[in-house]
Write a protein that holds these residues in place. Structure first.
Motif, short mmCIF file in Angstrom:
data_model
loop_
_atom_site.label_atom_id
_atom_site.label_comp_id
_atom_site.label_asym_id
_atom_site.label_seq_id
_atom_site.Cartn_x
_atom_site.Cartn_y
_atom_site.Cartn_z
N UNK A 122 0.83 -1.21 0.00
CA UNK A 122 0.00 0.00 0.00
C UNK A 122 0.87 1.26 0.00
N UNK A 123 1.91 1.25 0.82
CA UNK A 123 2.80 2.42 0.89
C UNK A 123 3.52 2.64 -0.43
N UNK A 124 3.95 1.56 -1.05
CA UNK A 124 4.63 1.67 -2.35
C UNK A 124 3.66 2.21 -3.41
N UNK A 125 2.42 1.73 -3.41
CA UNK A 125 1.43 2.20 -4.38
C UNK A 125 1.15 3.69 -4.18
N UNK A 126 1.06 4.12 -2.92
CA UNK A 126 0.80 5.52 -2.62
C UNK A 126 1.97 6.40 -3.10
#
Length: 237
Positions: A122-126
């Protein structure tokens, strides 16, 4: 009245001169940002990349937002990695008896690993979405992308790999625990030693233990990755 009108006109002209005199600081800010990124890229401790000092933030102006895309990701990465240090302590195994005793811990470890991996994704996608929304000058974009790859893309992949290796350890340990439980009458623990009733059963257990032992190097690599992801704080021994 003529004199008053002349004064008002003069004030307007002064205001125009002041506005015209405003300096465009973007070129200097861009140069400062490039220099900052290059300094961070050449650092031996790129991960975490480090927060901006007040003078640095003032020097790069609006480019601080682009820098914070990276630091916000790394904050999220550190938070996702933190619970995995407890998993390392569970996965430091010294005997078959410990494997059996920690069965519930291995089950909980697999859940923790899955949760942390999801947070990293999720953090990478954000971060990738935020990076995609940035419009950077041609001379800045390659430098920024180089740091982004080193500080976001690579650490995300490394932590995902570490979580995968740790999950494999927990999975195989549970396999050993289940095997022992299925042969409880023939596998016993006496004074810290494992006693197996038959050579055939001993061979089957040894094969499972060999598979688990083969993952020790991967576990140490995961330990090093976690230490870096949480800022160099010592991981569980």
């Amino acid at each position: 009245m003529v004199w008053l009108r002349a004064c008002v006109t003069g004030v307007a002209m002064v205001s125009m001169l002041l506005l015209t005199a405003c300096v465009n600081k973007e070129p200097q800010e861009r140069v400062a940002f490039v220099q900052l990124l290059q300094a961070r890229m050449s650092s031996a401790a790129l991960t975490p990349i480090g927060k901006l000092s007040k003078p640095e933030k003032e020097a790069i102006g609006d480019y601080a937002d682009a820098y914070e895309v990276i630091t916000e990701f790394q904050d999220s990465l550190a938070q996702a990695a933190l619970p995995l240090r407890e998993v390392l302590s569970v996965e430091t195994i010294r005997s078959v008896g410990e494997i059996v005793e920690r069965k519930a811990g291995f089950e909980a470890a697999r859940k923790t690993l899955a949760d942390s991996a999801a947070k990293v994704q999720d953090a990478r996608a954000k971060a990738d979405k935020a990076r995609g929304s940035l419009t950077l000058p041609p001379d800045l974009a390659p430098v920024y992308d180089g740091v982004y790859d080193e500080a976001v893309t690579a650490p995300a992949a490394e932590l995902m790999e570490a979580a995968s290796k740790m999950d494999a350890v927990a999975r195989d340990a549970l396999g050993v625990a289940d095997f022992v439980a299925a042969h409880a009458a023939d596998i016993q623990f006496v004074d810290g030693q494992t006693r197996v009733a038959t050579p055939t059963l001993q061979q089957e257990l040894n094969l499972r233990l060999q598979g688990l032992n083969a993952q020790s190097d991967g576990l140490e690599q995961a330990r090093a990755t976690l230490q870096q992801a949480v800022g160099g704080a010592p991981a569980a021994p």
